[in-house]
Design an enzyme around this catalytic site. Sequence first.
Site, PDB file in Angstrom:
ATOM      1  CG  HIS A   1      -0.382   0.066   2.535  1.00 39.91           C
ATOM      2  ND1 HIS A   1      -0.142  -1.049   3.304  1.00 39.91           N
ATOM      3  CD2 HIS A   1       0.012   1.117   3.295  1.00 39.91           C
ATOM      4  CE1 HIS A   1       0.374  -0.681   4.464  1.00 39.91           C
ATOM      5  NE2 HIS A   1       0.474   0.628   4.484  1.00 39.91           N
TER       6      HIS A   1
ATOM      7  CB  SER B   1       5.406   2.757  11.735  1.00 41.40           C
ATOM      8  OG  SER B   1       4.086   2.299  11.953  1.00 41.40           O
TER       9      SER B   1
ATOM     10  CG  ASP C   1       0.403  -4.374   2.994  1.00 39.78           C
ATOM     11  OD1 ASP C   1       0.712  -3.678   2.017  1.00 39.78           O
ATOM     12  OD2 ASP C   1       0.016  -3.904   4.079  1.00 39.78           O
TER      13      ASP C   1
END
Length: 1027
Positions: free
Chosen positions: A119, A232, A150
Amino acid sequence: MDLNGDAGAKRKRSSIVPAERPAKHLKPESSALTPGDSTPANGTVYDIEDEDDASRLLPIGPAQADSPEWQATIEEVVKSVVSIHFCQTCSFDTELSMSSQATGFVVDAERGYILTNRHVVCPGPFWGYCIFDNHEECDVRPVYRDPVHDFGILKFDPKAIRYMNLTELKLQPDAARVGSEIRVVGNDAGEKLSILSGVISRLDRNAPEYGEGYSDFNTNYIQAAAAASGGSSGSPVVNIDGHAIALQAGGRADGAATDYFLPLDRPLRALECIRRGEPVTRGTIQTQWILKPFDECRRLGLTPEWEATVRKAAPTETSMLVAEIILPEGPADGKLEEGDVLLQVNGELLTQFIRLDDILDSSVGQTVRLLVQRGGQDVEIECQVGDLHAITPDRFVTVAGGTFHDLSYQQSRLYAIATRGVYVCEAAGSFKLENTLSGWLIDSVDKRPTRNLDEFVEVMKTIPDRSRVVISYRHIRDLHTRGTSIVYIDRHWHPKMRLAVRNDETGLWDFSDLADALPALPPVPRKADFIQLDGVSQPAASEIVRSFVRVSCTMPLKLDGYPQAKKTGFGLVVDAEKGLVVVSRAIVPYDLCDINITVADSIIVNAKVVFLHPLQNYTIIQYDPSLVQAPVQSAKLSTEYIKQGQDTIFVGFNQNFRIVVAKTAVTDITTVSIPANASAPRYRAINLDAVTVDTGLSGQCSNGVLIGEDGVVQALWLNYLGERTPSSHKDVEYHLGFATPSLLPVVSKIQQGVMPELRILNMESYVVQMSQARIMGVSEEWIEKVTQANPSRHQLFMVRKVDCPPAGFDNMADTFQEGDILLTLDGQLITRVSELDVMYDKEFLEALIVRNGQEMRIQVPTVPTADLETDRAVVFCGAVLQKPHHAVRQQISKLHSEIYVSARSRGSPSYQYGLSPTNFITAVNGVPTPDLDRFVKEVSKIPDNTYFRLRAVTFDNVPWVVTMKKNDHYFPMSEYLKDPSQPCGWRTVSHNKSKHKDGIAPDAANLNPDAMEQGYDGASDIEPEAE
């Protein structure tokens, strides 16, 4: 169609309310806040469902000083961690265009590979840069983004880092164990570097669900207590040996110290394939599996014999894979069923996602054998393994203002539908449907099916400009409801149909033109008749129906602070022979637009702007009456001002565009100025006598008229765009009457073929009563004259604000000042707004005023209104630049330059680097740029992908400097220039002629007005009316 509910995915619902769900750890780009500015967060926030078992968390106590071993480890790790600043330039698949920050870490220092989240790498067009620990910066480009999991890989040039020795982190996925102490090193909360400690509590968590955006699946996640937050995402999770054992992905958003990490097995495999120059094969049978514990599997029919076999073969396992979603028309459709417990694949006992991925990824195009248990019965099936990359979009098409691609596997899995269809990822321009930005599936266009993107392109190639075609569509959240609409195909503001294809070699998306627009067909005269009002006792109301037309205005670019890209209302025909219509300026705010007029709910014709009044909130537009074969009637306008208490008939149009009638009376006529919008100046009516009436319909109807029993129009009922409320961020709209005598002089001139060239006093005034006037120094003699001149309202006008003069001009001494009380203009006592009309025809006026308690005569200049309207706009790096419009001059005390930032696009350099709307640009690389000509000349010298400096001044007079990087590939500079010789009245020019030799500005997502913001409180929340 209700499109505001939860995603209709086939998965269990979480008991956790959305506000308590976890979120991905993107850090919305702060946009380098300018002094005195409060630029909004502009990243995308994803809520995710949670399946935490609090008893399994291992929270840690207050942070203790790290041991020498950890300190040594961290000192080495931070050299490999980078802060990533990135943009997705246009909406694509599950993501809207955005600017944000995240983290990554170097996994191959020699080749320049950085591992981060999928993402972050973005499914669509990406541009960004990374900053190393020593604050060296270099560009990054995507090399790989996984279709499902991801993670993604970025590439940078190692030679660009000159002042530090590059180091890499070793990926060691097998080192992740429950109870292991870990550190998360990254750009937490947008800080350059944060180090968070935690302890791994689970290795077998199902992938978190991120609501309606991108979600990972078909993998386990690692859970720990670390309390990471925005920025983060992509951080390495390291052990005391300094090895990366997981990848930070998401965490709880409700304050709980719980984070979710992606195991590194699949990222390690992808990295090794890329190092060897091999494709990263990804296989799928279009089935989502989830881990379920043995007790749930037993309820699904797992037999004791198979449970014993599994527990013996894998003593530490506590769960098995169960089919959750099987996509229709996929390889497993009709073979697998939801609730099937997976036992074996190709004869191998299997309980983990990693091994399942291994088998599928190495079997693309081949057949696999699956043994599942269904209700206690063994079922063996064979499935053809498909290519996961083939059902992941890597191209999109922009046409008529919208952006389209094939439906993705991500969206199909989320809603459990077949992976086919044309998906609208940016619903704008002609395809802005029901005020929803994305999520539409186009089933047919112009009565022809569009089963995939190729079919859609072929259909769109055949549709001429300005055509109206029927489209059939559904929203992905509500596939039960099929919508049908007629859309106006715009191929003049958006002349190109462009195909963008992802290029993994360069990291860019390559653009090509598919087809030029077909010219518009010549309009054909049409016949129609008007409705008859049933049950209405006022004959005058029945007649006035023939003087109303519906007006729809579409703007291809946001200018002048106007918050919308489309507005619809009603106008009054004042000359049927010439096709002249008066409409609110809140509907037609400027002339860079398309105007369509609907007559008798039957005939649609184009119109153009003839006149824009600078103060009184009306626009006069004109259509071709030869195309309308209907009994349109010119409204008779009253020459006498309507009075308080006078009986009248209210005729208006409600929110459903239905006409309503009420007999009423005038309650008040008050001098008003519409409140200014603090966040972004925009057109508003000032120095206005507003009529209000005693009927509740007046608040429900934005357009209409007040008429007498004789059918003469006494006042127009108009909508006025007001301020945006700070609390709700919604635009206020006022509904007020405007007396027709003020309109007559302008209409008369236009009917005579003379374009009014009005002049106005450059000031805003408000009413003062005699008690106030006396205190401020108005003599008793003048107070007596006021009471005699205006018996109904004893008032004078005080100057509230003097408009700012053009840049480079000081305030002239012989002009109004704030606080002046106006007595006379050219010898005429001024007690009514209408008496200010003397200003329209004179270059100078002799004014008698009271200033600081003293009467004095001054000669005040008037301003030509032709200079107030916008006639040029430059789109540069995603920012819309224009000469400061009239509303800016009304609200500011000094113009710092003739370059005003009117709007900016999401995902653009202007957004990324913080060039905010309402700023003024005064210099480029130290060279003064007082106007747009000089600005265009200077920025044209700047090479692509190069940093430059802009000196800017905020609306509150605070100077600052912004550094930006030019991006001609996604955001080429273009101009809109007013040109009466053009059919649209404007022409577009590209300054990127090396790539667009025809000189026409490219159709790019950055020119989508719905992706633009105009103030520090974001875009408008007023919803445009449905057609």
